[in-house]
Scaffold this motif. Structure first.
Motif, PDB file in Angstrom:
ATOM      1  N   TYR A  93       0.820  -1.215   0.000  1.00  0.00           N
ATOM      2  CA  TYR A  93       0.000   0.000   0.000  1.00  0.00           C
ATOM      3  C   TYR A  93       0.849   1.258   0.000  1.00  0.00           C
ATOM      4  O   TYR A  93       1.921   1.292   0.582  1.00  0.00           O
ATOM      5  N   GLU A  94       0.308   2.259  -0.637  1.00  0.00           N
ATOM      6  CA  GLU A  94       0.977   3.562  -0.632  1.00  0.00           C
ATOM      7  C   GLU A  94       0.413   4.394   0.513  1.00  0.00           C
ATOM      8  O   GLU A  94      -0.806   4.489   0.651  1.00  0.00           O
ATOM      9  N   ILE A  95       1.270   4.973   1.306  1.00  0.00           N
ATOM     10  CA  ILE A  95       0.794   5.804   2.420  1.00  0.00           C
ATOM     11  C   ILE A  95       1.441   7.180   2.316  1.00  0.00           C
ATOM     12  O   ILE A  95       2.562   7.399   2.778  1.00  0.00           O
ATOM     13  N   GLN A  96       0.722   8.080   1.702  1.00  0.00           N
ATOM     14  CA  GLN A  96       1.205   9.453   1.520  1.00  0.00           C
ATOM     15  C   GLN A  96       1.363  10.135   2.874  1.00  0.00           C
ATOM     16  O   GLN A  96       0.477  10.059   3.717  1.00  0.00           O
ATOM     17  N   GLY A  97       2.501  10.770   3.073  1.00  0.00           N
ATOM     18  CA  GLY A  97       2.684  11.575   4.290  1.00  0.00           C
ATOM     19  C   GLY A  97       3.365  10.841   5.433  1.00  0.00           C
ATOM     20  O   GLY A  97       3.729  11.457   6.420  1.00  0.00           O
ATOM     21  N   VAL A  98       3.524   9.505   5.332  1.00  0.00           N
ATOM     22  CA  VAL A  98       4.271   8.778   6.365  1.00  0.00           C
ATOM     23  C   VAL A  98       5.617   8.393   5.750  1.00  0.00           C
ATOM     24  O   VAL A  98       5.662   7.632   4.787  1.00  0.00           O
ATOM     25  N   SER A  99       6.695   8.944   6.290  1.00  0.00           N
ATOM     26  CA  SER A  99       8.007   8.646   5.704  1.00  0.00           C
ATOM     27  C   SER A  99       8.432   7.228   6.078  1.00  0.00           C
ATOM     28  O   SER A  99       8.019   6.689   7.115  1.00  0.00           O
ATOM     29  N   MET A 100       9.251   6.646   5.241  1.00  0.00           N
ATOM     30  CA  MET A 100       9.777   5.306   5.521  1.00  0.00           C
ATOM     31  C   MET A 100      10.480   5.286   6.869  1.00  0.00           C
ATOM     32  O   MET A 100      10.360   4.325   7.624  1.00  0.00           O
ATOM     33  N   LEU A 101      11.209   6.358   7.162  1.00  0.00           N
ATOM     34  CA  LEU A 101      11.960   6.430   8.417  1.00  0.00           C
ATOM     35  C   LEU A 101      11.020   6.381   9.621  1.00  0.00           C
ATOM     36  O   LEU A 101      11.206   5.585  10.543  1.00  0.00           O
ATOM     37  N   ASN A 102       9.993   7.199   9.579  1.00  0.00           N
ATOM     38  CA  ASN A 102       9.037   7.248  10.679  1.00  0.00           C
ATOM     39  C   ASN A 102       8.312   5.914  10.818  1.00  0.00           C
ATOM     40  O   ASN A 102       8.108   5.395  11.920  1.00  0.00           O
ATOM     41  N   PHE A 103       7.930   5.363   9.676  1.00  0.00           N
ATOM     42  CA  PHE A 103       7.225   4.082   9.633  1.00  0.00           C
ATOM     43  C   PHE A 103       8.075   2.985  10.282  1.00  0.00           C
ATOM     44  O   PHE A 103       7.619   2.255  11.179  1.00  0.00           O
ATOM     45  N   LEU A 104       9.329   2.861   9.867  1.00  0.00           N
ATOM     46  CA  LEU A 104      10.182   1.787  10.382  1.00  0.00           C
ATOM     47  C   LEU A 104      10.550   2.008  11.843  1.00  0.00           C
ATOM     48  O   LEU A 104      10.576   1.064  12.633  1.00  0.00           O
ATOM     49  N   LYS A 105      10.792   3.260  12.202  1.00  0.00           N
ATOM     50  CA  LYS A 105      11.128   3.557  13.602  1.00  0.00           C
ATOM     51  C   LYS A 105       9.950   3.169  14.510  1.00  0.00           C
ATOM     52  O   LYS A 105      10.125   2.520  15.537  1.00  0.00           O
ATOM     53  N   THR A 106       8.734   3.577  14.079  1.00  0.00           N
ATOM     54  CA  THR A 106       7.537   3.271  14.876  1.00  0.00           C
ATOM     55  C   THR A 106       7.352   1.757  14.981  1.00  0.00           C
ATOM     56  O   THR A 106       7.062   1.215  16.055  1.00  0.00           O
ATOM     57  N   SER A 107       7.524   1.101  13.852  1.00  0.00           N
ATOM     58  CA  SER A 107       7.342  -0.341  13.808  1.00  0.00           C
ATOM     59  C   SER A 107       8.343  -1.058  14.724  1.00  0.00           C
ATOM     60  O   SER A 107       7.952  -1.872  15.573  1.00  0.00           O
ATOM     61  N   ILE A 108       9.619  -0.726  14.579  1.00  0.00           N
ATOM     62  CA  ILE A 108      10.662  -1.376  15.395  1.00  0.00           C
ATOM     63  C   ILE A 108      10.376  -1.159  16.880  1.00  0.00           C
ATOM     64  O   ILE A 108      10.425  -2.093  17.683  1.00  0.00           O
ATOM     65  N   ASN A 109      10.050   0.075  17.236  1.00  0.00           N
ATOM     66  CA  ASN A 109       9.867   0.372  18.657  1.00  0.00           C
ATOM     67  C   ASN A 109       8.647  -0.320  19.249  1.00  0.00           C
ATOM     68  O   ASN A 109       8.679  -0.752  20.405  1.00  0.00           O
ATOM     69  N   HIS A 110       7.587  -0.460  18.465  1.00  0.00           N
ATOM     70  CA  HIS A 110       6.412  -1.175  18.994  1.00  0.00           C
ATOM     71  C   HIS A 110       6.694  -2.669  19.126  1.00  0.00           C
ATOM     72  O   HIS A 110       6.229  -3.304  20.081  1.00  0.00           O
ATOM     73  N   ILE A 111       7.443  -3.207  18.188  1.00  0.00           N
ATOM     74  CA  ILE A 111       7.800  -4.632  18.290  1.00  0.00           C
ATOM     75  C   ILE A 111       8.696  -4.847  19.513  1.00  0.00           C
ATOM     76  O   ILE A 111       8.507  -5.775  20.295  1.00  0.00           O
ATOM     77  N   ASP A 143      -8.409   4.674   5.858  1.00  0.00           N
ATOM     78  CA  ASP A 143      -8.271   3.628   4.851  1.00  0.00           C
ATOM     79  C   ASP A 143      -7.910   2.304   5.546  1.00  0.00           C
ATOM     80  O   ASP A 143      -6.838   2.173   6.138  1.00  0.00           O
ATOM     81  N   GLN A 144      -8.837   1.338   5.470  1.00  0.00           N
ATOM     82  CA  GLN A 144      -8.657   0.091   6.214  1.00  0.00           C
ATOM     83  C   GLN A 144      -7.489  -0.740   5.697  1.00  0.00           C
ATOM     84  O   GLN A 144      -6.848  -1.473   6.451  1.00  0.00           O
ATOM     85  N   GLU A 145      -7.212  -0.644   4.408  1.00  0.00           N
ATOM     86  CA  GLU A 145      -6.112  -1.435   3.855  1.00  0.00           C
ATOM     87  C   GLU A 145      -4.761  -0.867   4.306  1.00  0.00           C
ATOM     88  O   GLU A 145      -3.856  -1.616   4.651  1.00  0.00           O
ATOM     89  N   ALA A 146      -4.678   0.471   4.311  1.00  0.00           N
ATOM     90  CA  ALA A 146      -3.450   1.102   4.800  1.00  0.00           C
ATOM     91  C   ALA A 146      -3.262   0.794   6.289  1.00  0.00           C
ATOM     92  O   ALA A 146      -2.145   0.549   6.755  1.00  0.00           O
ATOM     93  N   LEU A 147      -4.385   0.776   7.002  1.00  0.00           N
ATOM     94  CA  LEU A 147      -4.345   0.473   8.442  1.00  0.00           C
ATOM     95  C   LEU A 147      -3.797  -0.937   8.672  1.00  0.00           C
ATOM     96  O   LEU A 147      -2.932  -1.156   9.530  1.00  0.00           O
ATOM     97  N   PHE A 148      -4.279  -1.884   7.879  1.00  0.00           N
ATOM     98  CA  PHE A 148      -3.803  -3.267   8.016  1.00  0.00           C
ATOM     99  C   PHE A 148      -2.316  -3.359   7.678  1.00  0.00           C
ATOM    100  O   PHE A 148      -1.559  -4.074   8.336  1.00  0.00           O
ATOM    101  N   TYR A 149      -1.912  -2.604   6.668  1.00  0.00           N
ATOM    102  CA  TYR A 149      -0.493  -2.615   6.274  1.00  0.00           C
ATOM    103  C   TYR A 149       0.386  -2.198   7.458  1.00  0.00           C
ATOM    104  O   TYR A 149       1.392  -2.836   7.765  1.00  0.00           O
ATOM    105  N   LEU A 150      -0.017  -1.142   8.139  1.00  0.00           N
ATOM    106  CA  LEU A 150       0.765  -0.663   9.287  1.00  0.00           C
ATOM    107  C   LEU A 150       0.709  -1.667  10.446  1.00  0.00           C
ATOM    108  O   LEU A 150       1.720  -1.953  11.085  1.00  0.00           O
ATOM    109  N   CYS A 151      -0.502  -2.215  10.691  1.00  0.00           N
ATOM    110  CA  CYS A 151      -0.640  -3.183  11.786  1.00  0.00           C
ATOM    111  C   CYS A 151       0.203  -4.429  11.509  1.00  0.00           C
ATOM    112  O   CYS A 151       0.748  -5.037  12.434  1.00  0.00           O
TER     113      CYS A 151
END
Lengths: 249, 443
Positions: A88-106, B376-384
């Protein structure tokens, strides 16, 4: 590690999975091959916890725990990773922020301290180089403006960074040119070890030229109809589904 | 709704005072109070009128009788560090000039109080058809008790820093306050203005402000409007903008902490090669009500306008966006874009989106659109699926939605502040009018 028994699932009113049995152990690589619409992606979705799929029968145990009691994020926190067929494309969320958030929650879910900025930068840089991703990659919004190949490489990049235990890659080879395919395969070989497992969902033999599966499963009409070793993929490539199916019948 | 006769008396009283202080032109006085329907006759303006009348009651003072002898520093501290070396304060719409370290005379920017209707009417011709169309313009024109001129001079030898106009509201009783700012950007000048409004306690306020902005040829303005208005109050701001040739205006309006908020932007793109960018971003919760009205009137060829308004609504919040692009006859090479996007975070939140386009010329490029939806539920699932909890993933997607506008802000400390403000508000770490208790205890 993963034990699926008599799994049946529906999407809307349609039964897609019609009794899947599959066991995956640590250190193994499984390839699932099957025609379009056979339910491979639905199986991947069920394991990852996709919300629009309803399981009506059967069970999945992951490291001895009932997977159905876990939300999608809990599954990821416990080490399950789905590489999407269509990221999925997520406009406005940078890869850096995304990965940092993900790593820290894990890390938080596993009672580990959050990652320091220096360690994060080193980790992201090290993995980025494996896939030859550009330096500005982390500043870009998640998958926005990425080519088909970049999106797939990004899935592998996330896998390398998050270092999960069970990886399901849904058609990771589609949209990749031959050089990118080699890079992805190299990354998978770097990642693969005795403590993790891979499930590769694919249509083609070509990825399996670079990474050898322990098992190849043929998935048709919502279930696995035949299991073999790497030679089964070669046979499938040569004969096609129809001939193999008629031989089974 | 308040009793109409009470309101009429109240308004009439204020209008009389304004006549005596030379602040009200008889044409407004007569049409406003001999024919009361003058204020509410336009159907499109009905919501504004209704809301305004609901807020009025006879307990509200129209002009603050008490003048506070207090140091601004003791009641207010700007949350954005080092944003501007030049800050002009207004307390209950009175110019508060007892601030240290501001050398007005040697400043590039002059802010001064206008003393009579004659001075104010000198700028009236720029916006002559406005009073008939905009309810809140009419209200301010009838009731304003203070008017200020902000003159941005051209001096290319000096480095121009952003200037900040801070409107503070503190009173011990409910209060109406109406004021007018005439902002003139001199030819060839490039300036950033941060215009803020803050209520400093939980009293009911009706705050009405009008900004008449004139951009002279080759000038450029970045205007950032921010507000922190308590839940009991109504805040409306009218921006009337007149652009001469080669001028550029960029307005960023945010309503992150505003309970009942109306922002109207009327732009007259009068000169060739003028550029207009209007941005609005709001996040409303509970039963907050945020309303944006825009009108960009292209009156010259080779002009470009862009409008982007994004609303985030939670709880029982309501919102309205009504935007107009109007392109006059016989113009060429006009480009006009208008987009409104809304993100609803609850089933009870509501938005009315009305994008309008009227063009009377052929050789123009126009785009207008509106989209409203849930996460967007699909984007939400991607993040989850990457281990991010659902709630946090919703926050990330909401912040991403806002970022499209925040990223357009040119002042980095302001950009950071707004991103942080939205992030905190989403996570429930920010209360509306969070400073009230501190301020009250300091007075």
């Amino acid at each position: 590690m993963l034990e699926i028994k008599r799994l049946k699932a529906v999407v809307g009113d349609k039964e897609i999975l019609k009794g899947v049995d599959l066991t995956v152990k640590r250190g193994e690589v499984h390839a699932i091959m099957g025609p379009n619409g056979s339910g491979k992606s639905t199986l991947a979705g069920v394991i990852a916890g996709k919300p629009n799929i309803q399981v009506i029968e059967g069970s999945i145990l992951y490291e001895g725990e009932n997977l159905f009691n876990m939300s999608a994020e809990e599954r990821a926190q416990k080490g399950i990773f789905l590489g999407f067929q269509y990221p999925y494309e997520i406009q406005g969320v940078s890869m850096l922020n995304f990965l940092k958030t993900s790593i820290n929650h894990i890390k938080k879910a596993n009672n580990s301290p959050t990652i320091s900025i220096v360690s994060l930068a080193n980790l992201l840089d090290e993995k980025r180089k494996i896939l030859k991703l550009s330096e500005d990659f982390l500043k870009r919004s998640v998958n926005v403006g990425f080519s088909g190949g970049e999106k797939k490489k990004n899935e592998i990049y996330q896998m390398l960074v998050l270092n999960p235990k069970l990886v399901i890659l849904d058609e990771i080879d589609s949209g990749l040119d031959i050089d990118a395919l080699k890079l992805v395969a190299e990354a998978l070989n770097i990642f693969k070890n005795e403590n993790n497992a891979l499930i590769l969902i694919t249509h083609y033999q070509r990825l399996l030229n670079f990474i050898t599966p322990n098992y190849v499963h043929i998935f048709v009409n919502g279930k696995i109809i035949k299991t073999g070793d790497k030679d089964l993929a070669l046979e499938l490539e040569e004969k096609g589904y129809e001939e193999i199916l008629s031989a089974i019948e | 709704m308040a009793n109409l006769n009470v309101i009429k008396d109240l308004l009439k009283q204020q209008a009389k005072k304004n006549i005596l202080t030379n602040f009200l032109d008889y044409k407004y006085y007569n049409c406003a109070f001999l024919d009361y329907s003058y204020l509410v006759k336009n159907d499109f303006e009905e919501k504004k009128a209704h809301k305004y009348l609901n807020f009025l009651d006879n307990k509200c003072k129209v002009i603050a009788e008490k003048k506070y002898q207090i140091k601004i520093d003791s009641i207010f501290k700007c949350d954005i560090p080092s944003i501007s070396p030049q800050i002009f304060f207004f307390l209950n719409s009175e110019f508060y000039n007892e601030v240290d370290n501001v050398d007005y005379l040697n400043s590039l920017n002059y802010v001064y109080k206008l003393k009579s209707i004659k001075e104010i009417l000198a700028y009236d011709h720029y916006f002559k058809d406005l009073e008939e169309k905009n309810f809140f313009n009419k209200v301010v024109n009838v009731l304003f008790h203070n008017a200020y001129k902000v003159l941005i001079n051209n001096d290319t030898n000096k480095i121009r820093e952003p200037i900040q106009l801070v409107n503070l509201f503190y009173y011990e009783e409910p209060l109406h306050t109406y004021s007018k700012f005439i902002i003139e950007i001199s030819e060839g000048t490039n300036v950033s203005i941060i215009f803020c409004a803050h209520t400093l306690n939980s009293n009911k306020y009706i705050v009405g402000l009008s900004l008449d902005i004139i951009l002279k040829p080759n000038s450029k303005l970045y205007l950032y409007q921010m507000s922190n208005i308590n839940d009991s109050s109504l805040y409306f701001i009218n921006n009337n903008i007149y652009q001469e040739k080669n001028s550029e205006v960029n307005i960023f309006s945010t309503a992150i902490n505003s309970a009942t908020f109306f922002n109207t932007m009327n732009v007259y793109v009068k000169g060739e090669n003028a550029i207009t960018n209007l941005y609005g971003l709001w996040h409303s919760v509970k039963d907050q009500d945020v309303n944006y009205y825009t009108s960009v009137k292209h009156m010259a060829s080779y002009t470009i306008s862009n409008q982007l308004f994004k609303g985030i609504m939670d709880g029982k919040a309501t919102g309205l966006y009504k935007g107009l692009i109007l392109i006059e006859k016989n113009l060429k090479e006009v480009e006009a874009k208008q987009k409104n996007q809304n993100l609803l975070l609850s089933k009870e939140s509501k938005i009315i989106s009305l994008p309008f386009l009227r063009t009377y010329s052929d050789k123009v490029k126009c785009f207008h659109g509106s989209a409203t939806g849930y996460i967007d539920q699909e984007a939400l699932f991607y993040l989850c699926s990457r281990g991010i909890p659902k709630k946090e993933a919703c926050f990330l997607l909401t912040e991403a939605f806002a970022n499209e506008i925040i990223n357009e802000i040119k002042i980095s400390s302001l950009k950071e502040f707004l991103a942080n403000l939205i992030s905190k508000k989403l996570r429930g770490e920010l209360q509306n009018c969070f400073k009230c208790e501190d301020c009250v205890s300091n007075l």
